[in-house]
Write an enzyme that holds these catalytic residues in place. Structure first.
Site, short mmCIF file in Angstrom:
data_model
loop_
_atom_site.label_atom_id
_atom_site.label_comp_id
_atom_site.label_asym_id
_atom_site.label_seq_id
_atom_site.Cartn_x
_atom_site.Cartn_y
_atom_site.Cartn_z
N ARG A 269 -0.06 -12.47 5.01
CA ARG A 269 1.34 -12.80 4.68
C ARG A 269 2.30 -12.51 5.83
NH1 ARG A 269 0.53 -9.83 -1.14
NH2 ARG A 269 -0.72 -11.48 -2.11
N ARG B 223 21.47 15.59 -7.19
CA ARG B 223 21.86 14.19 -7.30
C ARG B 223 22.05 13.81 -8.76
NH1 ARG B 223 17.96 11.05 -2.90
NH2 ARG B 223 18.34 12.46 -1.16
N HIS C 103 -6.60 -15.08 9.63
CA HIS C 103 -5.24 -14.57 9.86
C HIS C 103 -5.26 -13.42 10.86
CE1 HIS C 103 -3.83 -17.08 6.56
NE2 HIS C 103 -4.83 -16.63 5.83
N PRO D 65 0.84 -1.21 0.00
CA PRO D 65 0.00 0.00 0.00
C PRO D 65 0.87 1.25 0.00
CG PRO D 65 -0.02 -1.06 2.16
CD PRO D 65 0.64 -2.01 1.22
N GLU D 66 0.41 2.27 -0.73
CA GLU D 66 1.11 3.53 -0.80
C GLU D 66 0.30 4.59 -0.06
OE1 GLU D 66 2.55 4.35 -4.79
OE2 GLU D 66 2.71 2.21 -5.22
#
Length: 305
Positions: A123, A170, A99, A2-3
């Site tokens: 997971r 950079r 879970h 997830p972002e």
């Protein structure tokens, strides 16, 4: 994983259903859910039990609850969603999920029973951790363990001009810079690809070769696409990414680049291409976003473009 938009959707659900409630009881199943808390799960339960949830906070992809003891001292419970973590608000007598790793029994301001917060993780890459709060650009503070994470584009402490200056100094692929959580947080693979497609910039372009206005435009598009995703509940590719009520987002229907390989570009009709990048994949239009000459996928420059 997830972002920012997906984590913000969960944060808003916690703000609605959990903030202002007290943790009457906390039960952690097994040791893995608290593996980031060195003293172990029983110690974490004891620290949390009886605390008042003062606020639900987020920076980038990181989510935490500010929990206050009876003396008014506040600390943070960091909630790592990992790849499949879910925070669900349910009735206490609802059947336990397969879970299920943690339950938080909530009571209201007057001690009345409230719904139960559950941490479910198929997971088991996610988990819970305790952290002290330190100053970090907001009234509630920032968990000390994530104080190195940069502000994200949707928070007041974000300074886009400073991010542009640092990126310009950079010599890395612009997509690598977008994914650097120490430079700007919250942007992951999905929204990096979408921002670069909107800006018509190839992710392998070197940050030093791009103008400051171009870098600012990429960051503007990143913020824009994440706001749009947030309005649609985030991006859900399977049933694991859900809000606290178990509902999935639907921004995946609006994606222009990520996951669209082989489909026609919405601007020019050229098939979207997928290539390896930093153990992930990049999705782009080869016509709208031409690759720089002599650049290897993964962001390692050989020749300045």
């Amino acid at each position: 994983m997830p972002e920012l938009p997906e984590v913000e959707v969960v944060r808003r659900g916690l703000a609605e259903h959990v903030v202002g409630r007290r943790l009457a009881d906390v039960s952690l199943r097994g040791t893995r859910v608290a593996r980031r808390h060195t003293p172990g799960p029983r110690d974490l339960e004891d620290r949390l039990r009886g605390r008042l949830v003062r606020s639900a906070e987020r920076r980038g992809k990181y989510l935490w609850l500010v929990v206050e003891d009876e003396g008014g001292d506040a600390d943070a419970l960091i909630l790592h969603l990992g790849m499949s973590g879910q925070l669900l608000v349910e009735e206490p007598d609802a059947p336990p999920e397969k879970h299920l790793h943690a339950t938080f029994d909530l009571v209201g301001p007057s001690g009345e029973p409230a719904r139960q917060l559950r941490f479910v993780d198929q997971r088991t890459f996610g988990g819970l951790a305790w952290s002290e709060l330190v100053a970090g650009g907001r009234a509630s503070g920032i968990p000390e363990s994530i104080a190195h994470i940069a502000p994200d584009p949707l928070e007041p402490a974000y300074d886009q001009a400073a991010v542009v200056r640092r990126a310009k100094a950079r010599q890395v692929a612009v997509k690598r810079a977008l994914l650097d959580q120490g430079l700007v947080s919250g942007i992951g693979n999905i929204y990096a690809d979408e921002a670069l497609w909107r800006a018509q910039v190839n992710g392998l372009r070197d940050t030093a070769s791009l103008t400051k206005p171009t870098l600012a435009r990429v960051l503007d598009h990143a913020a824009e696409v994440m706001r749009e995703a947030l309005e649609q509940g985030g991006t859900s590719f399977d049933a694991l990414y859900v809000n606290v009520n178990g509902a999935s987002g639907y921004f995946d229907r609006s994606l222009n680049a990520y996951g669209q390989q082989g489909r026609s570009c919405g601007r020019c009709g050229t098939p979207i291409r997928r290539e390896p990048f930093m153990n992930r994949s990049s999705h782009y239009c080869p016509r709208c976003q031409p690759r720089p000459r002599d650049r290897r996928a993964g962001g390692d420059p050989t020749v300045r473009s």
